[in-house]
Scaffold this motif. Structure first.
Motif, PDB file in Angstrom:
ATOM      1  N   HIS A   1       0.823  -1.208   0.000  1.00  0.00           N
ATOM      2  CA  HIS A   1       0.000   0.000   0.000  1.00  0.00           C
ATOM      3  C   HIS A   1       0.858   1.261   0.000  1.00  0.00           C
ATOM      4  O   HIS A   1       2.065   1.204   0.247  1.00  0.00           O
ATOM      5  CB  HIS A   1      -0.924   0.009   1.223  1.00  0.00           C
ATOM      6  N   PHE A   2       0.217   2.402  -0.234  1.00  0.00           N
ATOM      7  CA  PHE A   2       0.921   3.686  -0.204  1.00  0.00           C
ATOM      8  C   PHE A   2       1.721   3.869   1.082  1.00  0.00           C
ATOM      9  O   PHE A   2       2.835   4.392   1.066  1.00  0.00           O
ATOM     10  CB  PHE A   2      -0.080   4.851  -0.300  1.00  0.00           C
ATOM     11  N   ASP A   3       1.122   3.479   2.217  1.00  0.00           N
ATOM     12  CA  ASP A   3       1.737   3.738   3.517  1.00  0.00           C
ATOM     13  C   ASP A   3       2.522   2.557   4.058  1.00  0.00           C
ATOM     14  O   ASP A   3       2.950   2.569   5.212  1.00  0.00           O
ATOM     15  CB  ASP A   3       0.670   4.159   4.530  1.00  0.00           C
TER      16      ASP A   3
ATOM     17  N   ALA B   1       0.311  12.997  -0.595  1.00  0.00           N
ATOM     18  CA  ALA B   1       1.370  12.718  -1.569  1.00  0.00           C
ATOM     19  C   ALA B   1       1.805  11.281  -1.329  1.00  0.00           C
ATOM     20  O   ALA B   1       1.650  10.755  -0.221  1.00  0.00           O
ATOM     21  CB  ALA B   1       2.549  13.678  -1.415  1.00  0.00           C
ATOM     22  N   PRO B   2       2.371  10.621  -2.327  1.00  0.00           N
ATOM     23  CA  PRO B   2       2.755   9.218  -2.156  1.00  0.00           C
ATOM     24  C   PRO B   2       4.171   9.019  -1.626  1.00  0.00           C
ATOM     25  O   PRO B   2       4.678   7.902  -1.651  1.00  0.00           O
ATOM     26  CB  PRO B   2       2.623   8.665  -3.575  1.00  0.00           C
ATOM     27  N   THR B   3       4.808  10.095  -1.153  1.00  0.00           N
ATOM     28  CA  THR B   3       6.192  10.005  -0.693  1.00  0.00           C
ATOM     29  C   THR B   3       6.330  10.559   0.717  1.00  0.00           C
ATOM     30  O   THR B   3       5.437  11.224   1.242  1.00  0.00           O
ATOM     31  CB  THR B   3       7.133  10.802  -1.618  1.00  0.00           C
TER      32      THR B   3
ATOM     33  N   ASP C   1       6.227  13.049   6.298  1.00  0.00           N
ATOM     34  CA  ASP C   1       5.557  11.917   5.662  1.00  0.00           C
ATOM     35  C   ASP C   1       4.138  12.344   5.281  1.00  0.00           C
ATOM     36  O   ASP C   1       3.334  12.690   6.146  1.00  0.00           O
ATOM     37  CB  ASP C   1       5.514  10.733   6.635  1.00  0.00           C
ATOM     38  N   TYR C   2       3.836  12.319   3.988  1.00  0.00           N
ATOM     39  CA  TYR C   2       2.530  12.773   3.494  1.00  0.00           C
ATOM     40  C   TYR C   2       1.647  11.620   3.023  1.00  0.00           C
ATOM     41  O   TYR C   2       0.645  11.853   2.346  1.00  0.00           O
ATOM     42  CB  TYR C   2       2.727  13.744   2.327  1.00  0.00           C
ATOM     43  N   ARG C   3       1.975  10.394   3.370  1.00  0.00           N
ATOM     44  CA  ARG C   3       1.229   9.242   2.843  1.00  0.00           C
ATOM     45  C   ARG C   3      -0.010   8.924   3.693  1.00  0.00           C
ATOM     46  O   ARG C   3      -0.326   7.765   3.942  1.00  0.00           O
ATOM     47  CB  ARG C   3       2.152   8.024   2.768  1.00  0.00           C
ATOM     48  N   PHE C   4      -0.702   9.982   4.082  1.00  0.00           N
ATOM     49  CA  PHE C   4      -1.897   9.848   4.908  1.00  0.00           C
ATOM     50  C   PHE C   4      -3.002  10.728   4.344  1.00  0.00           C
ATOM     51  O   PHE C   4      -2.800  11.461   3.375  1.00  0.00           O
ATOM     52  CB  PHE C   4      -1.575  10.223   6.361  1.00  0.00           C
ATOM     53  N   CYS C   5      -4.150  10.670   4.973  1.00  0.00           N
ATOM     54  CA  CYS C   5      -5.324  11.386   4.476  1.00  0.00           C
ATOM     55  C   CYS C   5      -5.634  12.567   5.388  1.00  0.00           C
ATOM     56  O   CYS C   5      -6.180  12.376   6.484  1.00  0.00           O
ATOM     57  CB  CYS C   5      -6.530  10.451   4.413  1.00  0.00           C
ATOM     58  N   TRP C   6      -5.269  13.750   4.956  1.00  0.00           N
ATOM     59  CA  TRP C   6      -5.652  14.973   5.658  1.00  0.00           C
ATOM     60  C   TRP C   6      -7.103  15.295   5.304  1.00  0.00           C
ATOM     61  O   TRP C   6      -7.489  15.261   4.127  1.00  0.00           O
ATOM     62  CB  TRP C   6      -4.774  16.137   5.231  1.00  0.00           C
ATOM     63  N   ILE C   7      -7.911  15.624   6.295  1.00  0.00           N
ATOM     64  CA  ILE C   7      -9.301  15.972   6.010  1.00  0.00           C
ATOM     65  C   ILE C   7      -9.356  17.163   5.060  1.00  0.00           C
ATOM     66  O   ILE C   7     -10.134  17.183   4.101  1.00  0.00           O
ATOM     67  CB  ILE C   7     -10.063  16.263   7.317  1.00  0.00           C
TER      68      ILE C   7
ATOM     69  N   LYS D   1      15.372  27.030  -9.588  1.00  0.00           N
ATOM     70  CA  LYS D   1      14.543  26.566 -10.700  1.00  0.00           C
ATOM     71  C   LYS D   1      14.341  25.049 -10.641  1.00  0.00           C
ATOM     72  O   LYS D   1      14.561  24.323 -11.610  1.00  0.00           O
ATOM     73  CB  LYS D   1      15.148  26.986 -12.043  1.00  0.00           C
ATOM     74  N   ARG D   2      13.877  24.597  -9.479  1.00  0.00           N
ATOM     75  CA  ARG D   2      13.622  23.174  -9.302  1.00  0.00           C
ATOM     76  C   ARG D   2      12.475  22.977  -8.317  1.00  0.00           C
ATOM     77  O   ARG D   2      12.189  23.835  -7.481  1.00  0.00           O
ATOM     78  CB  ARG D   2      14.877  22.452  -8.803  1.00  0.00           C
ATOM     79  N   GLN D   3      11.820  21.822  -8.427  1.00  0.00           N
ATOM     80  CA  GLN D   3      10.727  21.497  -7.529  1.00  0.00           C
ATOM     81  C   GLN D   3      11.272  20.950  -6.209  1.00  0.00           C
ATOM     82  O   GLN D   3      12.337  20.322  -6.162  1.00  0.00           O
ATOM     83  CB  GLN D   3       9.793  20.474  -8.182  1.00  0.00           C
ATOM     84  N   LEU D   4      10.511  21.206  -5.144  1.00  0.00           N
ATOM     85  CA  LEU D   4      10.890  20.763  -3.804  1.00  0.00           C
ATOM     86  C   LEU D   4       9.675  20.164  -3.101  1.00  0.00           C
ATOM     87  O   LEU D   4       8.532  20.444  -3.456  1.00  0.00           O
ATOM     88  CB  LEU D   4      11.421  21.934  -2.972  1.00  0.00           C
ATOM     89  N   GLY D   5       9.937  19.364  -2.080  1.00  0.00           N
ATOM     90  CA  GLY D   5       8.856  18.799  -1.279  1.00  0.00           C
ATOM     91  C   GLY D   5       8.317  17.508  -1.864  1.00  0.00           C
ATOM     92  O   GLY D   5       8.733  17.043  -2.932  1.00  0.00           O
ATOM     93  N   ASN D   6       7.376  16.916  -1.138  1.00  0.00           N
ATOM     94  CA  ASN D   6       6.838  15.625  -1.559  1.00  0.00           C
ATOM     95  C   ASN D   6       6.191  15.720  -2.935  1.00  0.00           C
ATOM     96  O   ASN D   6       5.660  16.756  -3.327  1.00  0.00           O
ATOM     97  CB  ASN D   6       5.860  15.105  -0.510  1.00  0.00           C
ATOM     98  N   PHE D   7       6.238  14.574  -3.648  1.00  0.00           N
ATOM     99  CA  PHE D   7       5.960  14.586  -5.084  1.00  0.00           C
ATOM    100  C   PHE D   7       5.282  13.295  -5.511  1.00  0.00           C
ATOM    101  O   PHE D   7       5.712  12.217  -5.093  1.00  0.00           O
ATOM    102  CB  PHE D   7       7.288  14.742  -5.823  1.00  0.00           C
ATOM    103  N   PRO D   8       4.272  13.426  -6.402  1.00  0.00           N
ATOM    104  CA  PRO D   8       3.524  14.649  -6.694  1.00  0.00           C
ATOM    105  C   PRO D   8       2.611  15.003  -5.528  1.00  0.00           C
ATOM    106  O   PRO D   8       2.279  14.143  -4.717  1.00  0.00           O
ATOM    107  CB  PRO D   8       2.731  14.294  -7.948  1.00  0.00           C
TER     108      PRO D   8
END
Length: 598
Positions: A33-35, A249-251, A265-271, A568-575
């Motif tokens: 699973h994602f988590d 996010a999945p990461t 860790d963003y692999r959870f469900c924020w309301i 000129k680059r992306q940062l943080g959890n992705f996507p």
């Protein structure tokens, strides 16, 4: 330096997902699973922490291009060498059994002859545990306690230095499939017998799903249409199909500042995030996703209203204990690597407003329910008192609680939507009482959250700092877009929070958030500015900023949480779900305002 965050593409099946690098290496995969624990964690370390590379031999690649098959999350990466061209198709077939998940990689010879290498390093528990690997007549089997991964392929494999490798050659017309399949160790594996058929079934399902988008009609500019559909597909991939929950996010632990400590860790469900995503699905014509989220929410938040959390696990789990993984050096040495998220214990009052906003839209779309209204009334009875209290706010500060203006505004939204539910739909509730509370909250905000000398609202009561979430004052209906106080707030944010054309959440040096360092521009905030520009009649500015935001997506149309204009680059959890929600909502707003509908 390794790969940039934007060098990755996402594949998934609404149970789990993987990040595939432009070099042909899968560097992030959590199974089943994602988590779940990652078995490929090179994203946050080195290849020795787990990865799966399939590519032409080193030094032979002249050019690399990639794309998604139209309206799907199926990724094609094409490598050109001196001797030929080869294409790798990566995808995860849909599954009806969340305990058994597959990932397919199909290597096809397009022209000439290409010498290939395959290197798979399976490391369970986020790169820490070396599994027991043994050869089978179809490939290899790797076992680590409760987890088993099988690799099926017709090419010969050999072990080398605790890795599994192969060298093979493809010519024009060659077709070499690889199937990675997960199953619990005590259960029998499930194998896909026909990779071509699996590809067709997967592609057909996604194309049919994408075809239902309201805003994909011919009058929409092609680049906008592609951006909307790609963002919707990305949100759908990040939906946990068995329950309807949506991961932020999945990461985990991709940094907001390279080398800093701001990684989570963003692999959870924020309301909040899930409610906004469902608002986006509803406005795009996807009713089933909204119904599934409603049921997930009723299950997850069931119980005493004072115990409602801001976030839950994929199945509604409440304990999301945060811990650090010291054996992983982190993405570009950004430590610590964290799993779990301690913010689940925080109070964030704005979630009430997001919930009421989304459920009101659901009701307008005729998918409300009596049970849902009862749940909302229970939450509002708790909010009747708790709106007075400070909280950690939308940005989850890790210092003392404060009276955030945005949080108070969303409490106002909660009661405003409740009043509308009673007046428009005839639902039962204490109408006069909630009208009175709504008025009290508005007076409180105008008294304590507005700086009349600067003609702007502020991040918190009694403090001059600004916050990009104040851009929502007009969109929520708290103020009319023509109100000078809203226009003044937009202009103040332009002056104080924009860097190189992108909007910061706030200035960390001015708003003690309990963390060291800085961060990039939080992308959803720039999309909020697009909405604000449109509301106050600055149409050209809205279009210019929206197109600027489209230009920083990676070549596959994906966005992370943040963007660093200087680097000129992306940062943080992705996507990042929040970023793609912002893109879709801003596009919807612009389309409704400026482009004729069919």
């Amino acid at each position: 330096m390794g790969k940039l965050i934007e060098d990755y593409g996402l594949i998934g099946n609404m149970v789990s997902c993987a990040l595939v690098g432009i070099d042909g290496s899968i560097d992030w995969l959590c199974l089943p699973h994602f988590d779940s624990d990652a078995c490929f964690a090179a994203l946050l370390g080195t290849p020795d922490h787990g990865r799966w590379l399939i590519a032409p031999k080193k030094g032979e690649i002249k050019n690399t291009t990639r794309r998604y098959l139209p309206n799907t999350p199926i990724l094609e990466t094409t490598f050109e060498t001196e001797t030929g061209v080869v294409c790798i198709t990566d995808f995860m077939p849909l599954t009806t059994n969340e305990k058994k998940v597959e990932l397919l990689r199909i290597v096809r010879g397009i022209r000439g002859q290409v010498d290939m290498e395959m290197d798979i390093v399976l490391r369970f528990r986020y790169g820490e545990t070396v599994p027991w690997v043994r050869q089978t007549d179809y490939g290899i089997r790797a076992i680590s306690g409760p987890d088993t991964v099988e690799l099926l392929t017709p090419i010969p494999l050999h072990g080398e230095n605790m890795k599994t490798r192969s060298n093979f050659t493809v010519t024009e017309g060659s077709y070499v499939p690889f199937t990675l399949t997960y199953h619990p160790s005590q259960e029998e594996p499930r194998f896909i017998s026909d990779s071509r058929a699996a590809l067709t079934v997967t592609s057909d399902w996604w194309q049919e799903w994408a075809s239902r988008c309201y805003n994909a009609h011919a009058s929409v500019p092609p680049e906008w249409r592609d951006a909307i559909v790609r963002s919707l597909i990305t949100l759908k991939v990040m939906t946990f199909q068995p329950t309807g929950g949506i991961v932020a996010a999945p990461t985990t632990s991709l940094p907001e500042e390279i080398g800093g400590e701001r990684q989570w860790d963003y692999r959870f469900c924020w309301i909040r995030d899930s409610a906004l995503a469902l608002h986006t699905f509803l406005s795009s014509g996807y009713m089933d996703e909204a119904k599934a989220f409603r049921e997930w929410l009723l299950r997850a938040a069931a119980g005493h209203p004072e115990q409602m959390q801001i976030m839950y696990g994929l199945r509604g789990e409440r304990r999301l204990t945060e811990e650090e993984l010291p054996w992983l050096p982190g993405y570009e040495n950004s430590r610590p690597v964290r799993i779990g998220n301690g913010a689940y214990r925080q109070k964030q009052l704005d979630v009430y407003g997001e919930l009421m906003n989304t459920t009101h839209l659901a009701r307008m779309s005729q998918i409300g329910s009596a049970t849902s209204w009862q749940f909302q009334c229970t939450l509002l009875r708790n909010l009747e008192e708790s709106w007075h209290y400070p909280d950690e706010g939308i940005w989850e500060i890790r210092s003392s609680q404060r009276h955030f203006t945005h949080s108070k505004m969303m409490c106002w939204v909660a009661f405003d939507q409740a009043v509308k539910a009673i007046e428009i739909f005839g639902l039962e509730g204490p109408l006069d009482k909630w009208k009175k509370i709504r008025a009290e909250i508005k007076t409180d905000i105008l008294t304590h959250g507005y700086d009349s000398e600067r003609n702007t609202f502020t991040q918190t009561y009694g403090h001059p700092g600004l916050d990009a979430s104040l851009l929502l004052l007009g969109k929520t209906g708290f103020l009319e877009p023509t109100d000078p106080r809203f226009i003044g707030t937009v202009e103040a944010i332009e002056k104080e929070l924009i860097e190189d054309g992108f909007v910061l959440r706030y200035r960390p040096e001015e708003s003690t958030d309990g963390l060291s360092g800085n961060e990039g521009a939080f992308l959803v905030c720039s999309f909020w500015l697009v909405d604000a520009y449109a509301l106050i009649g600055r149409h050209n500015d809205a279009m210019v900023l929206f197109n600027r935001l489209l230009s920083i997506r990676n070549d596959l149309g994906l966005l992370a949480e943040e963007y660093h204009p200087g680097l000129k680059r992306q940062l943080g959890n992705f996507p990042q779900a929040f970023s793609h929600v912002g893109l879709i909502d801003a596009a919807h707003h612009l389309l409704q305002s400026y482009i004729p509908q069919p």
